[in-house]
Design an enzyme around this catalytic site. Structure first.
Site, PDB file in Angstrom:
ATOM      1  N   VAL A  36     -10.139  -1.013  -1.174  1.00 39.42           N
ATOM      2  CA  VAL A  36      -9.418  -1.201  -1.072  1.00 39.42           C
ATOM      3  C   VAL A  36      -7.941  -0.720   0.271  1.00 39.42           C
ATOM      4  CG1 VAL A  36      -7.235  -0.871  -2.457  1.00 39.42           C
ATOM      5  CG2 VAL A  36      -9.868  -1.084  -3.343  1.00 39.42           C
ATOM      6  N   CYS A  37      -7.589  -1.219  -0.221  1.00 37.87           N
ATOM      7  CA  CYS A  37      -6.547  -1.320   1.259  1.00 37.87           C
ATOM      8  C   CYS A  37      -4.646  -1.791   0.747  1.00 37.87           C
ATOM      9  CB  CYS A  37      -6.504  -1.183   2.462  1.00 37.87           C
ATOM     10  SG  CYS A  37      -7.005  -3.637   2.573  1.00 37.87           S
ATOM     11  N   ALA A  38      -4.114  -1.646   1.048  1.00 34.59           N
ATOM     12  CA  ALA A  38      -2.855  -2.638   0.877  1.00 34.59           C
ATOM     13  C   ALA A  38      -3.064  -3.743   1.130  1.00 34.59           C
ATOM     14  CB  ALA A  38      -2.064  -2.263   2.128  1.00 34.59           C
ATOM     15  N   GLY A  82      -5.927  -5.907   1.917  1.00 31.36           N
ATOM     16  CA  GLY A  82      -7.319  -6.584   1.807  1.00 31.36           C
ATOM     17  C   GLY A  82      -8.074  -6.739   3.656  1.00 31.36           C
ATOM     18  N   THR A 137      -3.771  -3.209  -2.826  1.00 37.22           N
ATOM     19  CA  THR A 137      -3.533  -2.453  -4.133  1.00 37.22           C
ATOM     20  C   THR A 137      -1.796  -2.696  -4.181  1.00 37.22           C
ATOM     21  OG1 THR A 137      -2.001  -0.539  -2.472  1.00 37.22           O
ATOM     22  CG2 THR A 137      -3.871   0.001  -3.699  1.00 37.22           C
TER      23      THR A 137
END
Length: 195
Positions: free
Chosen positions: A68-70, A72, A96
Site C-alpha cells: 500500500v502507498c498513497a 498505488g 490509501t
C-alpha cells in the site's frame, strides 16, 4: 506466497473483505504512515524494501502480502521489485486515498507515538511552489535568466505526471525527517517474521 491466480492489484472493497488474509506493508514514508494507514499495516518505506527481503519473503510464504502507498504508484513499483526476487504480492489500487474515499477506516498511532510531519504530496507541493516563487523572485531581483529555475520545476512536474514518477518525492524522501528510525524498522520487521 501470493498464488499465481491471485490478483496483482486489488481495489479497496476487494482488499477490505480480505484484509484479515493479508500481511499489509505500507511503503510510504514514516510521516505519511502516521497520518493514516490501513489497519494492521506495517511501515517499510519503498527505499527499505530490499533490506527487508528476507522478512517479506517469510511473510509471503505464510500468506498473501498486500502493498500500500498513497496512490498505488509506489506500491506497484514495490510489487515489481519483489516479483524480480520471486516474491508475489498485490498492490492496493489507488492506495490509501482510494481506501479512505470508499469510507474505510484509516488508523493513526496514539498522539505520543507520532512524529509530526506532512504527507509526501504536501511536501512536494510546498517545495515545488517555493522553488517556483524563488525562481520568479531571482528573475526580478538578480537576472532574467534565473526564470529557468521556475521553468525547470514546471517541466519536472509535467514529466512527473506523464511518467507517474516523482523525482522530487524521491529526493525529499531522503531527508532525515522522512527516514524511518532503526527501532521503527525493527518493529516493522518483527510481524513479517511471524513474531
Amino acid at each position: 506466497m501470493t498464488s499465481p491466480s491471485a490478483p496483482s492489484a486489488l481495489r479497496a472493497d476487494e482488499a477490505r473483505t480480505r484484509l484479515h488474509e493479508f500481511t499489509v506493508i505500507d511503503v510510504r514514508t514514516p510521516a505519511e504512515y502516521v497520518s493514516g494507514h490501513l489497519p494492521g499495516a506495517v511501515n517499510i518505506p519503498l527505499d527499505h524494501i530490499r533490506r527487508a527481503l528476507p522478512e517479506i519473503r517469510h511473510a509471503a510464504e505464510r500468506g498473501d502480502v498486500l502493498l500500500v502507498c498513497a496512490s498505488g504508484a509506489r506500491s506497484e513499483n514495490a510489487c515489481k521489485l519483489l516479483a524480480e526476487q520471486g516474491i508475489g504480492t498485490a498492490s492496493l489500487v489507488g492506495g490509501t486515498g482510494a481506501w479512505a474515499a470508499e469510507g474505510h477506516d484509516l488508523r493513526t498511532p496514539a498522539a505520543c507515538d507520532t512524529r509530526a510531519g506532512w504527507s509526501m504530496e504536501r511536501q512536494v507541493r510546498f517545495t515545488a511552489g517555493s522553488l517556483v516563487l524563488l525562481g520568479l523572485l531571482l528573475c526580478l531581483l538578480v537576472h532574467p535568466a534565473l526564470l529557468l529555475v521556475s521553468a525547470g520545476i514546471a517541466g519536472g512536474l509535467v514529466f512527473s505526471a506523464l511518467t507517474n514518477t516523482c523525482g522530487m518525492a524521491a529526493l525529499l524522501g531522503k531527508l532525515p525527517h522522512n527516514r524511518p528510525r532503526a527501532a521503527d524498522l525493527d518493529a516493522a520487521h518483527a510481524p513479517l517474521r511471524g513474531r
